[in-house]
Design a protein around this motif. Structure first.
Motif, PDB file in Angstrom:
ATOM      1  N   UNK A  12     -52.397 -35.328   3.850  1.00  0.00           N
ATOM      2  CA  UNK A  12     -51.503 -35.528   4.980  1.00  0.00           C
ATOM      3  C   UNK A  12     -51.658 -34.437   6.044  1.00  0.00           C
ATOM      4  N   UNK A  15     -54.847 -34.781   7.913  1.00  0.00           N
ATOM      5  CA  UNK A  15     -54.789 -35.986   8.762  1.00  0.00           C
ATOM      6  C   UNK A  15     -54.025 -35.684  10.049  1.00  0.00           C
ATOM      7  N   UNK A  46     -55.838 -50.124   8.962  1.00  0.00           N
ATOM      8  CA  UNK A  46     -54.522 -50.773   8.834  1.00  0.00           C
ATOM      9  C   UNK A  46     -53.824 -50.389   7.538  1.00  0.00           C
ATOM     10  N   UNK A  47     -54.590 -50.264   6.454  1.00  0.00           N
ATOM     11  CA  UNK A  47     -54.027 -49.982   5.140  1.00  0.00           C
ATOM     12  C   UNK A  47     -53.277 -48.648   5.133  1.00  0.00           C
ATOM     13  N   UNK A  48     -53.833 -47.644   5.828  1.00  0.00           N
ATOM     14  CA  UNK A  48     -53.206 -46.322   5.817  1.00  0.00           C
ATOM     15  C   UNK A  48     -52.369 -46.080   7.066  1.00  0.00           C
ATOM     16  N   UNK A  49     -52.222 -47.111   7.889  1.00  0.00           N
ATOM     17  CA  UNK A  49     -51.390 -46.961   9.083  1.00  0.00           C
ATOM     18  C   UNK A  49     -51.954 -45.955  10.065  1.00  0.00           C
ATOM     19  N   UNK A  50     -53.299 -45.813  10.124  1.00  0.00           N
ATOM     20  CA  UNK A  50     -53.908 -44.840  11.042  1.00  0.00           C
ATOM     21  C   UNK A  50     -53.538 -45.122  12.489  1.00  0.00           C
ATOM     22  N   UNK A  52     -50.832 -45.673  13.745  1.00  0.00           N
ATOM     23  CA  UNK A  52     -49.644 -44.914  14.144  1.00  0.00           C
ATOM     24  C   UNK A  52     -49.962 -43.469  14.509  1.00  0.00           C
ATOM     25  N   UNK A  53     -51.126 -42.981  14.071  1.00  0.00           N
ATOM     26  CA  UNK A  53     -51.470 -41.585  14.346  1.00  0.00           C
ATOM     27  C   UNK A  53     -52.303 -41.438  15.615  1.00  0.00           C
ATOM     28  N   UNK A 231     -59.380 -42.376   4.892  1.00  0.00           N
ATOM     29  CA  UNK A 231     -58.697 -42.130   6.166  1.00  0.00           C
ATOM     30  C   UNK A 231     -59.158 -40.858   6.894  1.00  0.00           C
ATOM     31  N   UNK A 378     -40.371 -49.691  13.418  1.00  0.00           N
ATOM     32  CA  UNK A 378     -41.270 -49.026  12.498  1.00  0.00           C
ATOM     33  C   UNK A 378     -40.437 -48.184  11.539  1.00  0.00           C
TER      34      UNK A 378
END
Lengths: 381, 336
Positions: A12, A15, A46-50, A52-53, A231, A378
């Protein structure tokens, strides 16, 4: 608790610091458009919600690197013909069974109509099936990019060694570099925006090596960063692409050094070319007919070539009218731009191939990210 | 027993069937209702509302690390009844056997059922046996039905779930599905996985006794925790937000799921429950859960939200969000 070689690449803190660097190094007001070639990357994003970052000025275009997605309906119809008209035992990977051919018929539906279609995890399972059913023809419906091709070559070698004369292969193996060339050669327009750089394949590159991409930099002057599927790999590769674009560089960089080298897997390359050879051209969903973009069996092994053994003739079949898989696979449209996305076309009832495989852009967005489209808040309520 | 295999006469209602019952089922299950040899069981009066649940078991392989179709058929129904907060009264058992099924295997399965029922302290009071022709079945199918009663003071249902409720899981998820997948796919790592198959009635009793305001209990069997979360969201008209890092998953299960390209949230459990409870009581419930041997690794994994569209979302380990959706078809391994 931690899993070595997995958790390090999902850290985390790293990332968030990579995401911060990406934001800081992007030139304000400039749009960065990168394509992730592989469905595996689309899935991870999409799986790790990248999403959003990443800041809004960064646009990720989803590429054609999903073997199930790019196979045109005409080829699926041939597989259906094998299963239903030639009454063979047809083996293939799970994802392939759900892709609709003409008349919304899929291999899964063909199975309920009496077709003997079996899901395998490895092509080599076909050997056992052929051994146990010596009186019946058994065909492996082979699909995939360079990663899944060597096992098909091994299947052919083992079938020959064992003298399994009831086994044949329906080859639909496709090649990455020609598809990249087709994408880069297409004229850019409002609808087909210029791709400024590529997140390059990870597993494919373990086989073909970094050398296979030199033309992207030398002939088309675009950067390409070969990236792992985790990721952090993806975030770091995006950062490297931004740095190249900012500096006006176009180089092939290898972020996935823990698995990829310059030459690739020479043994796998040799084994593949011993049994398979480049076809003059091949039809791709969305990209049309691309020269020298797929592999078929060498003529000396035509006794194991299902297309020869069963006299298969490919017909051109147009995609369903409302389906935008073609544009989506070229990166010209996003899944949410398709009128039937999430309404008529869902993972339970897919119209287009991109909604079937977990690596398809439509399935990835539908399964992991569609709350954003629904305007749902979200996270917190 | 004289015969080594099931044949058609074992289901025909004749002498062979009576012998099968007298030689195998009666001594194994041994209770006064069965010994009466009626086609039914007459139960005494009970206080509270009656709860009933049924479950059919078709698992392959029949024997797997940590259990077998016999113990599973008892635990599955016991757990379904227990999730109502009920005390168990009795079970029925229906067998569909395929002609040619080895008597020795049947005997092992019946012994396992009897042992499981005994450990729960619940009698198997009535049953049925049918035999189908060779090729018309898959060896053995077992249906069990359970009856229990729940006191007026206990009311657990998805309709009681409201935004703000905390969501608890009673331990490591995905153990059962991993054990089955590893054996079925013939993976060389098969020995490392153990099904979590277990009866949860006693854990449920402890949770209720804690006095925490529990709104709903359910066991995440087929389709795993993800499917359960979607079911409850749909039935209660809410959404859910799960913290991915808070969900207990054993390293070996995570590793297997990585290899097969499957999300542990979708992998089956046979000895876990998910509890929805009022936020203020969550810690108390967690304490009661962890005090029980079957809830040691329990954890608060998320909360109920008001999200539009009933989406179940997961916050990934580095703060991104994604949906955990209903499954479409079986979870299939990725191909490259």
């Amino acid at each position: 608790m931690s899993l070595r070689y997995i958790d390090e690449f999902r850290d985390r803190t790293i990332a968030l610091s990579l995401a911060k660097k990406i934001r800081e190094e992007m030139v304000p007001g400039r749009e960065y458009r990168f394509m992730e070639f592989c469905g595996g990357h689309t899935h991870a994003i999409y799986r790790y919600g990248l999403v959003d970052l990443l800041p809004p000025g960064l646009r990720l275009l989803h590429g054609p690197g999903c073997p199930v997605c790019v196979l045109p309906m005409g080829r699926i119809d041939l597989a259906l013909e094998l299963a239903l008209n030639h009454e063979v035992i047809l083996t293939s990977f799970g994802d392939m069974l759900r892709v609709p051919g003409s008349h919304s018929l899929s291999l899964l539906k063909a199975r309920s109509m009496g077709g003997d279609i079996r899901m395998v995890y490895s092509p080599l399972e076909t050997l056992r099936i052929a051994r146990e059913n010596r009186g019946r023809p058994v065909v492996f419906f082979a699909i995939g990019f360079e990663t899944t091709t060597p096992p098909t070559a091994v299947l052919i070698r083992k079938a020959l060694e064992e003298g399994l004369d009831n086994l044949s292969v329906f080859s639909n193996h496709v090649l990455t570099p020609p598809a990249l060339k087709a994408l880069l050669g297409a004229p850019s327009s409002e609808e087909n925006p210029t791709i400024m750089g590529f997140i390059g394949p990870s597993h494919v590159s373990t086989i073909i090596g970094t050398k296979a991409y030199r033309f992207v930099a030398e002939d088309y002057h675009r950067p390409l960063v070969i990236s792992g599927f985790e990721p952090l790999d993806i975030l770091q590769s995006i950062l490297w692409l931004i740095r190249q674009v900012n500096a006006g560089r176009a180089e092939i960089e290898n972020q996935y050094v823990r698995a990829v080298d310059d030459q690739g897997n020479l043994k796998a390359q040799q084994e593949t070319l011993r049994f398979l050879t480049v076809r003059p051209d091949f039809e791709w969903r969305g990209l049309g007919r691309i020269p020298e973009s797929a592999l078929g069996l060498r003529r000396e092994f035509e006794a194991l070539d299902a297309e020869v053994v069963f006299g298969l003739r490919e017909k051109d079949v147009a995609d369903p009218k409302a389906c935008e898989c073609g544009e989506i696979l070229r990166g010209a449209k996003n899944p949410e731009d398709c009128r039937i996305f999430g309404t008529v076309c869902t993972p339970d009832n897919p119209v287009g191939s991109c909604m079937v495989s977990s690596e398809g852009a439509c399935a990835a967005l539908y399964n992991f990210g569609r709350f954003r489209l629904a305007g749902a808040i979200k996270g917190e309520s | 027993m004289a015969t080594k295999m099931i044949d058609m006469t074992h289901g025909s209602g004749g002498r062979s069937m009576t012998r099968l019952i007298e030689d195998l089922f009666l001594p194994a299950f041994d209770n006064p209702w069965l010994s009466a040899m009626n086609d039914h069981a007459v139960l005494g009066p009970s206080s509270g509302r009656l709860v009933m649940a049924t479950d059919s078991n078709v698992v392959r392989p029949l024997f797997f690390p940590g259990g077998d179709i016999g113990s599973l058929s008892v635990h599955g129904t016991v757990n379904d009844v227990a999730m109502a907060g009920a005390t168990l009264l009795c079970l029925s058992a229906g067998f569909i056997l395929e002609e040619g099924f080895p008597m020795e295997t049947l005997s092992r399965i019946v012994s396992s059922m009897a042992a499981s029922a005994k450990s729960v302290g619940i009698p198997i009071v009535t049953g049925d046996t049918k035999v189908v022709e060779r090729g018309k079945g898959d060896g053995i199918f077992i249906n069990t039905t359970g009856i229990g009663f729940v006191p007026e003071t206990v009311s657990l249902s998805p309709q009681r779930v409201v935004p703000g409720d905390k969501i608890l899981v009673s331990g490591f998820i995905g153990d059962h599905g991993s054990a089955i997948m590893a054996v079925r796919e013939n993976l060389s790592i098969a020995g490392q996985f153990l099904s979590d198959s277990a009866p949860l009635h006693d854990l449920v009793a402890s949770l209720i006794k804690s006095g925490a305001e529990i709104h709903c209990l359910r066991d995440p069997t087929r389709g795993g925790v993800a499917t359960l979360l979607n079911e409850i969201a749909a039935q209660s008209g809410t959404g859910a937000l799960i913290e991915e890092e808070a969900v207990p998953v054993r390293d070996e299960v995570r590793a297997l799921c990585e290899v097969l390209g499957i999300d542990p949230l979708y992998v089956a459990n046979e000895g876990k429950l998910v509890a929805y409870c009022a936020a203020r009581d969550a810690e108390r419930l967690l304490e009661a859960m962890r005090a029980h041997p079957l809830g040691r690794a329990g954890a608060i994994v998320g909360e109920v939200t008001q999200n539009k569209g009933g989406f179940v979302q997961v916050r990934t380990s580095f703060g991104g969000y994604r949906i955990v959706d209903w499954l479409s078809g079986d979870p299939l391994p990725r191909i490259c």
